[in-house]
Design an enzyme around this catalytic site. Structure first.
Site, PDB file in Angstrom:
ATOM      1  N   HIS A  62     -24.426   2.039  14.849  1.00  0.00           N
ATOM      2  CA  HIS A  62     -25.628   1.775  15.655  1.00  0.00           C
ATOM      3  C   HIS A  62     -25.759   2.831  16.761  1.00  0.00           C
ATOM      4  O   HIS A  62     -26.846   3.346  17.019  1.00  0.00           O
ATOM      5  CB  HIS A  62     -25.549   0.390  16.313  1.00  0.00           C
ATOM      6  CG  HIS A  62     -25.551  -0.767  15.351  1.00  0.00           C
ATOM      7  ND1 HIS A  62     -24.590  -1.752  15.364  1.00  0.00           N
ATOM      8  CD2 HIS A  62     -26.409  -1.096  14.346  1.00  0.00           C
ATOM      9  CE1 HIS A  62     -24.856  -2.649  14.407  1.00  0.00           C
ATOM     10  NE2 HIS A  62     -25.942  -2.262  13.768  1.00  0.00           N
TER      11      HIS A  62
ATOM     12  N   LYS B 149     -28.778 -15.666  10.842  1.00  0.00           N
ATOM     13  CA  LYS B 149     -27.340 -15.444  10.611  1.00  0.00           C
ATOM     14  C   LYS B 149     -26.548 -16.316  11.579  1.00  0.00           C
ATOM     15  O   LYS B 149     -27.056 -16.682  12.629  1.00  0.00           O
ATOM     16  CB  LYS B 149     -27.005 -13.969  10.874  1.00  0.00           C
ATOM     17  CG  LYS B 149     -27.624 -13.026   9.862  1.00  0.00           C
ATOM     18  CD  LYS B 149     -27.215 -11.595  10.158  1.00  0.00           C
ATOM     19  CE  LYS B 149     -27.733 -10.646   9.107  1.00  0.00           C
ATOM     20  NZ  LYS B 149     -27.407  -9.243   9.426  1.00  0.00           N
TER      21      LYS B 149
ATOM     22  N   ARG C 140     -28.585   3.192   5.591  1.00  0.00           N
ATOM     23  CA  ARG C 140     -27.240   3.667   5.280  1.00  0.00           C
ATOM     24  C   ARG C 140     -27.074   4.048   3.822  1.00  0.00           C
ATOM     25  O   ARG C 140     -26.458   5.033   3.490  1.00  0.00           O
ATOM     26  CB  ARG C 140     -26.217   2.576   5.645  1.00  0.00           C
ATOM     27  CG  ARG C 140     -26.103   2.355   7.139  1.00  0.00           C
ATOM     28  CD  ARG C 140     -25.459   1.041   7.433  1.00  0.00           C
ATOM     29  NE  ARG C 140     -26.236  -0.039   6.836  1.00  0.00           N
ATOM     30  CZ  ARG C 140     -25.836  -1.274   6.725  1.00  0.00           C
ATOM     31  NH1 ARG C 140     -24.638  -1.605   7.124  1.00  0.00           N
ATOM     32  NH2 ARG C 140     -26.613  -2.188   6.179  1.00  0.00           N
TER      33      ARG C 140
ATOM     34  N   SER D 159     -21.534  -4.823  10.320  1.00  0.00           N
ATOM     35  CA  SER D 159     -20.874  -5.702  11.287  1.00  0.00           C
ATOM     36  C   SER D 159     -19.963  -6.695  10.567  1.00  0.00           C
ATOM     37  O   SER D 159     -18.872  -6.998  11.050  1.00  0.00           O
ATOM     38  CB  SER D 159     -21.915  -6.421  12.141  1.00  0.00           C
ATOM     39  OG  SER D 159     -22.609  -5.470  12.922  1.00  0.00           O
TER      40      SER D 159
HETATM   41  N1  COA Z   1     -24.263   1.105  11.438  1.00  0.00           N
HETATM   42  C1  COA Z   1     -23.530   0.043  11.125  1.00  0.00           C
HETATM   43  N2  COA Z   1     -24.041  -1.093  10.673  1.00  0.00           N
HETATM   44  C2  COA Z   1     -25.363  -1.175  10.522  1.00  0.00           C
HETATM   45  C3  COA Z   1     -26.198  -0.098  10.828  1.00  0.00           C
HETATM   46  C4  COA Z   1     -25.599   1.087  11.310  1.00  0.00           C
HETATM   47  N3  COA Z   1     -26.294   2.162  11.624  1.00  0.00           N
HETATM   48  N4  COA Z   1     -27.479  -0.470  10.576  1.00  0.00           N
HETATM   49  C5  COA Z   1     -27.432  -1.728  10.118  1.00  0.00           C
HETATM   50  N5  COA Z   1     -26.154  -2.155  10.087  1.00  0.00           N
HETATM   51  C6  COA Z   1     -25.670  -3.432   9.574  1.00  0.00           C
HETATM   52  C7  COA Z   1     -25.662  -4.517  10.594  1.00  0.00           C
HETATM   53  O1  COA Z   1     -24.474  -4.471  11.358  1.00  0.00           O
HETATM   54  C8  COA Z   1     -25.781  -5.723   9.725  1.00  0.00           C
HETATM   55  O2  COA Z   1     -24.549  -6.035   9.159  1.00  0.00           O
HETATM   56  P1  COA Z   1     -24.175  -7.527   8.737  1.00  0.00           P
HETATM   57  O3  COA Z   1     -25.250  -7.985   7.793  1.00  0.00           O
HETATM   58  O4  COA Z   1     -22.852  -7.329   8.117  1.00  0.00           O
HETATM   59  O5  COA Z   1     -24.152  -8.329  10.003  1.00  0.00           O
HETATM   60  C9  COA Z   1     -26.688  -5.261   8.594  1.00  0.00           C
HETATM   61  O6  COA Z   1     -26.554  -3.880   8.566  1.00  0.00           O
HETATM   62  C10 COA Z   1     -28.144  -5.543   8.766  1.00  0.00           C
HETATM   63  O7  COA Z   1     -28.370  -6.127   9.961  1.00  0.00           O
HETATM   64  P2  COA Z   1     -29.361  -5.670  11.085  1.00  0.00           P
HETATM   65  O8  COA Z   1     -29.635  -4.227  11.075  1.00  0.00           O
HETATM   66  O9  COA Z   1     -28.852  -6.246  12.357  1.00  0.00           O
HETATM   67  O10 COA Z   1     -30.642  -6.355  10.630  1.00  0.00           O
HETATM   68  P3  COA Z   1     -30.817  -7.843  10.435  1.00  0.00           P
HETATM   69  O11 COA Z   1     -31.125  -7.978   8.998  1.00  0.00           O
HETATM   70  O12 COA Z   1     -29.711  -8.667  10.957  1.00  0.00           O
HETATM   71  O13 COA Z   1     -32.046  -8.049  11.405  1.00  0.00           O
HETATM   72  C11 COA Z   1     -34.321  -8.272  12.051  1.00  0.00           C
HETATM   73  C12 COA Z   1     -33.295  -8.122  10.915  1.00  0.00           C
HETATM   74  C13 COA Z   1     -33.775  -9.020  13.235  1.00  0.00           C
HETATM   75  C14 COA Z   1     -34.740  -6.907  12.483  1.00  0.00           C
HETATM   76  C15 COA Z   1     -35.500  -9.020  11.388  1.00  0.00           C
HETATM   77  O14 COA Z   1     -35.026 -10.219  10.841  1.00  0.00           O
HETATM   78  C16 COA Z   1     -36.611  -9.342  12.364  1.00  0.00           C
HETATM   79  O15 COA Z   1     -37.400  -8.497  12.698  1.00  0.00           O
HETATM   80  N6  COA Z   1     -36.682 -10.598  12.835  1.00  0.00           N
HETATM   81  C17 COA Z   1     -37.722 -11.048  13.772  1.00  0.00           C
HETATM   82  C18 COA Z   1     -38.724 -11.977  13.100  1.00  0.00           C
HETATM   83  C19 COA Z   1     -39.734 -11.207  12.335  1.00  0.00           C
HETATM   84  O16 COA Z   1     -40.564 -10.495  12.854  1.00  0.00           O
HETATM   85  N7  COA Z   1     -39.678 -11.369  11.005  1.00  0.00           N
HETATM   86  C20 COA Z   1     -40.545 -10.683  10.098  1.00  0.00           C
HETATM   87  C21 COA Z   1     -39.991  -9.328   9.754  1.00  0.00           C
HETATM   88  S1  COA Z   1     -40.898  -8.623   8.422  1.00  0.00           S
END
Ligand code: COA
Length: 168
Positions: A22, A46, A96, A134
Site C-alpha cells: 500500500h 470483511k 497486483r 493483508s
Molecule cells: N499491497 C498489498 N496488498 C494489497 C494491495 C497492495 N498494493 N492492494 C490491495 N491489497 C490487498 C488488500 O490488503 C486486501 O487483502 P485481503 O483481502 O487479504 O484483506 C485485498 O488486496 C483487497 O482489499 P482492498 O484493496 O482493501 O479492497 P477491499 O476489497 O477490501 O475494499 C472497497 C473494497 C472498500 C474499496 C469497496 O468495497 C468500496 O468502495 N466500498 C464502499 C461501498 C461502495 O461504494 N460500494 C460500491 C463499490 S462499486
C-alpha cells in the site's frame, strides 16, 4: 483543478493492516497528485482483525514518512459520494496481478455508472510486493513467521501483540 487548487486522489480499502505494498502505491500516486486521502472503509463486510481506530492509527504512523501529503480518514456509505465530499474526482487502486483484474474492473465500471465524472486510476506496486495481501501477512504473523519485509515496523509490532502478546 479541484477545491483549494489541490490535485487529490482517494485511496479506499480495508487496510487490515496497511502493508508495504500500500505504501508503495501511495508513493507512486504522490508523483502524480498533490495529496492522497487514504480512506478506510467503515462499512466493510470483511471481519477485520484490527478495529477501525487501530487501522487508522497504524496507517497514520506508517504514512508519516510522506510529510503530511497523505490524510488518513474513515468513510461510510458509497465511495463515490465520499470522493465528491473530499473535493476529489479520482479513485486510486493498486493492481497486483491478473487475479485482481475482474473485481477491480467490475468496481471501476460500477463506480463510473454511479458517478460518471469520477475516474479510477490503477497503479502497479513494485514487483516484490505483487504477491502481498493483508490476509497472507496476518497468516504469517499468526503462525510466528517474520513479516518485517512486508509491513512497516509499527504494523509488525501490532501484529505480534495481537497474535502472541508482547513485542516481537
Ligand atoms: N499491497 C498489498 N496488498 C494489497 C494491495 C497492495 N498494493 N492492494 C490491495 N491489497 C490487498 C488488500 O490488503 C486486501 O487483502 P485481503 O483481502 O487479504 O484483506 C485485498 O488486496 C483487497 O482489499 P482492498 O484493496 O482493501 O479492497 P477491499 O476489497 O477490501 O475494499 C472497497 C473494497 C472498500 C474499496 C469497496 O468495497 C468500496 O468502495 N466500498 C464502499 C461501498 C461502495 O461504494 N460500494 C460500491 C463499490 S462499486
Amino acid at each position: 483543478m479541484k477545491a483549494e487548487g489541490l490535485r487529490r486522489i482517494v485511496y479506499p480499502g480495508t487496510f487490515d493492516p496497511v502493508t508495504n505494498g500500500h505504501l508503495d502505491v501511495v508513493g507512486r500516486a504522490l508523483q502524480l497528485f498533490d495529496e492522497v486521502v487514504l480512506a478506510i472503509a467503515g462499512d466493510s463486510t470483511k471481519k477485520p482483525l484490527f478495529s477501525l481506530e487501530e487501522r487508522k492509527q497504524l496507517a497514520e504512523e506508517s504514512l508519516a514518512e510522506f510529510n503530511g501529503r497523505v490524510r488518513v480518514t474513515v468513510f461510510r456509505g458509497l465511495l463515490v459520494d465520499y470522493v465528491r465530499s473530499q473535493g476529489a474526482n479520482a479513485i486510486l487502486r493498486g493492481l497486483r496481478a491478473v487475479s485482481d483484474f475482474e473485481f477491480e474492473f467490475q468496481m471501476a465500471l460500477m463506480n463510473r455508472k454511479l458517478a460518471d465524472s469520477i475516474e479510477t486510476i490503477f497503479l502497479m506496486p513494485r514487483d516484490t510486493y505483487t504477491y502481498l495481501s493483508s490476509s497472507i501477512i496476518k497468516e504469517i504473523a499468526r503462525l510466528g513467521g517474520d513479516t518485517s519485509a512486508f509491513v512497516p515496523p509499527g504494523v509488525q509490532t501490532a501484529l505480534h501483540e495481537k497474535f502472541h502478546g508482547g513485542k516481537p
